[in-house]
Design a protein around this motif. Structure first.
Motif, PDB file in Angstrom:
ATOM      1  N   UNK A 159       0.819  -1.202   0.000  1.00  0.00           N
ATOM      2  CA  UNK A 159       0.000   0.000   0.000  1.00  0.00           C
ATOM      3  C   UNK A 159       0.860   1.264   0.000  1.00  0.00           C
ATOM      4  N   UNK A 160       2.029   1.196   0.627  1.00  0.00           N
ATOM      5  CA  UNK A 160       2.953   2.332   0.569  1.00  0.00           C
ATOM      6  C   UNK A 160       3.383   2.610  -0.865  1.00  0.00           C
ATOM      7  N   UNK A 161       3.656   1.533  -1.622  1.00  0.00           N
ATOM      8  CA  UNK A 161       4.044   1.681  -3.027  1.00  0.00           C
ATOM      9  C   UNK A 161       2.937   2.379  -3.804  1.00  0.00           C
ATOM     10  N   UNK A 162       1.733   1.888  -3.650  1.00  0.00           N
ATOM     11  CA  UNK A 162       0.606   2.461  -4.394  1.00  0.00           C
ATOM     12  C   UNK A 162       0.375   3.914  -3.999  1.00  0.00           C
ATOM     13  N   UNK A 163       0.534   4.218  -2.712  1.00  0.00           N
ATOM     14  CA  UNK A 163       0.329   5.590  -2.257  1.00  0.00           C
ATOM     15  C   UNK A 163       1.354   6.532  -2.881  1.00  0.00           C
ATOM     16  N   UNK A 164       2.620   6.130  -2.894  1.00  0.00           N
ATOM     17  CA  UNK A 164       3.666   6.976  -3.468  1.00  0.00           C
ATOM     18  C   UNK A 164       3.422   7.213  -4.953  1.00  0.00           C
ATOM     19  N   UNK A 165       3.206   6.138  -5.684  1.00  0.00           N
ATOM     20  CA  UNK A 165       3.057   6.252  -7.142  1.00  0.00           C
ATOM     21  C   UNK A 165       1.766   6.957  -7.496  1.00  0.00           C
ATOM     22  N   UNK A 166       0.710   6.673  -6.772  1.00  0.00           N
ATOM     23  CA  UNK A 166      -0.566   7.352  -7.009  1.00  0.00           C
ATOM     24  C   UNK A 166      -0.416   8.847  -6.769  1.00  0.00           C
ATOM     25  N   UNK A 167       0.335   9.210  -5.727  1.00  0.00           N
ATOM     26  CA  UNK A 167       0.521  10.620  -5.411  1.00  0.00           C
ATOM     27  C   UNK A 167       1.211  11.380  -6.519  1.00  0.00           C
ATOM     28  N   UNK A 168       2.300  10.827  -7.029  1.00  0.00           N
ATOM     29  CA  UNK A 168       3.008  11.494  -8.127  1.00  0.00           C
ATOM     30  C   UNK A 168       2.160  11.529  -9.397  1.00  0.00           C
ATOM     31  N   UNK A 169       1.480  10.443  -9.674  1.00  0.00           N
ATOM     32  CA  UNK A 169       0.726  10.346 -10.925  1.00  0.00           C
ATOM     33  C   UNK A 169      -0.436  11.320 -10.989  1.00  0.00           C
ATOM     34  N   UNK A 170      -1.031  11.605  -9.847  1.00  0.00           N
ATOM     35  CA  UNK A 170      -2.211  12.464  -9.845  1.00  0.00           C
ATOM     36  C   UNK A 170      -1.891  13.915  -9.531  1.00  0.00           C
ATOM     37  N   UNK A 171      -0.714  14.190  -8.972  1.00  0.00           N
ATOM     38  CA  UNK A 171      -0.379  15.551  -8.562  1.00  0.00           C
ATOM     39  C   UNK A 171       0.539  16.252  -9.544  1.00  0.00           C
ATOM     40  N   UNK A 172       1.575  15.590  -9.976  1.00  0.00           N
ATOM     41  CA  UNK A 172       2.557  16.210 -10.861  1.00  0.00           C
ATOM     42  C   UNK A 172       2.041  16.212 -12.291  1.00  0.00           C
ATOM     43  N   UNK A 173       1.833  17.388 -12.843  1.00  0.00           N
ATOM     44  CA  UNK A 173       1.300  17.494 -14.203  1.00  0.00           C
ATOM     45  C   UNK A 173       2.283  18.116 -15.185  1.00  0.00           C
ATOM     46  N   UNK A 174       3.369  18.695 -14.675  1.00  0.00           N
ATOM     47  CA  UNK A 174       4.401  19.255 -15.551  1.00  0.00           C
ATOM     48  C   UNK A 174       5.759  18.843 -14.999  1.00  0.00           C
ATOM     49  N   UNK A 175       6.712  18.684 -15.882  1.00  0.00           N
ATOM     50  CA  UNK A 175       8.010  18.158 -15.470  1.00  0.00           C
ATOM     51  C   UNK A 175       9.061  18.668 -16.433  1.00  0.00           C
ATOM     52  N   UNK A 176      10.202  18.941 -15.917  1.00  0.00           N
ATOM     53  CA  UNK A 176      11.244  19.327 -16.870  1.00  0.00           C
ATOM     54  C   UNK A 176      12.358  20.075 -16.184  1.00  0.00           C
ATOM     55  N   UNK A 177      13.063  20.815 -16.960  1.00  0.00           N
ATOM     56  CA  UNK A 177      12.723  21.182 -18.338  1.00  0.00           C
ATOM     57  C   UNK A 177      13.551  20.361 -19.313  1.00  0.00           C
ATOM     58  N   UNK A 178      13.191  20.439 -20.577  1.00  0.00           N
ATOM     59  CA  UNK A 178      13.804  19.561 -21.562  1.00  0.00           C
ATOM     60  C   UNK A 178      15.301  19.782 -21.696  1.00  0.00           C
ATOM     61  N   UNK A 179      15.772  21.015 -21.469  1.00  0.00           N
ATOM     62  CA  UNK A 179      17.195  21.272 -21.692  1.00  0.00           C
ATOM     63  C   UNK A 179      18.001  21.202 -20.401  1.00  0.00           C
ATOM     64  N   UNK A 180      17.352  20.835 -19.316  1.00  0.00           N
ATOM     65  CA  UNK A 180      18.086  20.595 -18.076  1.00  0.00           C
ATOM     66  C   UNK A 180      18.119  19.086 -17.835  1.00  0.00           C
ATOM     67  N   UNK A 181      17.994  18.658 -16.589  1.00  0.00           N
ATOM     68  CA  UNK A 181      18.094  17.235 -16.286  1.00  0.00           C
ATOM     69  C   UNK A 181      16.764  16.504 -16.383  1.00  0.00           C
ATOM     70  N   UNK A 182      15.775  17.128 -17.008  1.00  0.00           N
ATOM     71  CA  UNK A 182      14.453  16.521 -17.082  1.00  0.00           C
ATOM     72  C   UNK A 182      14.436  15.090 -17.586  1.00  0.00           C
TER      73      UNK A 182
END
Length: 258
Positions: A83-106
């Motif tokens: 359940x800890x695994x699902x909570x962590x992954x569910x949290x990132x999947x539903x909260x983080x909507x943007x990521x990057x940036x493409x020219x940095x370490x994204x």
């Protein structure tokens, strides 16, 4: 769980020219995320360097912990770890909507995270309640937010190789191969899996060519058999590359591929 809510999005100009000359549009792949300190999770330990908080929250803490928790579930059978695994992954999947940036370490950060998250979910497949719900949210997140960064970086690399640039393939590509194969296994996606195999072979061939034939002596001096492209840079980046390649080989072996 340490959530990074949002980060700077992929540059729209670079995205618009992705089919053109990405190498000229986005030449820098290095350093830290833009506005990183503004995005630091409130519950992050105080000793974490602020300019690295996004990397540490995602990769060093949550992604790694999801895999360790999945292993703990296998070792003990205790559902709380699953359940800890699902909570962590569910949290990132539903909260983080943007990521990057493409020219940095994204692309690199995305690869590191995906490799761990995908392995963790694969270990829980068919064994815990709620897996399907988390899986589909995770897959949507990766397809929309993370995988395009990795695919774009590989396209950039291919363009650089076509232009005659030497020694392009390195630890980033090893990480991409690892993330792609873990994703291919998790999603039963033979196409993604095969891309990982092809990239693995390309990295191995180019990265460990030193000390043989025309690469015995270079502008940097004499090279010994067994050196890697990044050996003269430092050891830990070389270890990043070797670690990713070893993970790919192990996953392939688990899939009955030599």
């Amino acid at each position: 769980m340490f959530l990074r809510l949002e980060s700077s999005n992929i540059d729209t100009k670079c995205a618009a020219t992705a089919t053109a000359d990405v190498a000229l549009c986005c030449p820098r792949f290095n350093g830290y995320s833009i506005d990183n300190e503004k995005d630091c999770p409130k519950n992050l330990p105080k000793d974490v360097p602020p300019r690295q908080c996004a990397h540490i929250a995602l990769v060093e803490f949550d992604a790694r912990q999801s895999y360790k928790q999945a292993l703990a579930f296998w070792a003990t059978g205790n559902n709380k770890y699953a359940q800890n695994v699902l909570k962590i992954i569910d949290g990132w999947s539903t909260t983080n909507q943007r990521f990057g940036v493409a020219w940095e370490n994204g692309p690199l950060e995305a690869g590191w995270a995906v490799a761990s998250f995908a392995r963790a979910l694969e270990l829980l497949r068919g064994r815990v309640g709620g897996w399907d719900n988390t899986y589909w949210k995770y897959k949507s997140w990766v397809d929309r937010v993370l995988m395009p960064l990795m695919d774009n970086y590989w396209q950039t690399s291919q363009m650089a190789i076509q232009k005659g640039q030497q020694n392009v393939l390195g630890n980033w590509h090893s990480t991409l191969a690892e993330a792609w194969m873990a994703t291919g296994v998790l999603n039963n996606d033979r196409g993604r899996y095969n891309r990982a195999v092809d990239l693995y072979h390309a990295v191995v061939k180019d990265y460990f060519k030193w000390g043989k034939g025309q690469y015995v002596h270079t502008a940097s001096g004499w090279r010994a058999v067994g050196e890697a492209t990044e050996t003269l840079r430092d050891i830990y980046h070389t270890q990043f590359a070797m670690g990713g390649l070893l993970q790919v080989a192990e996953m392939a072996w688990q899939q009955d591929d030599d």
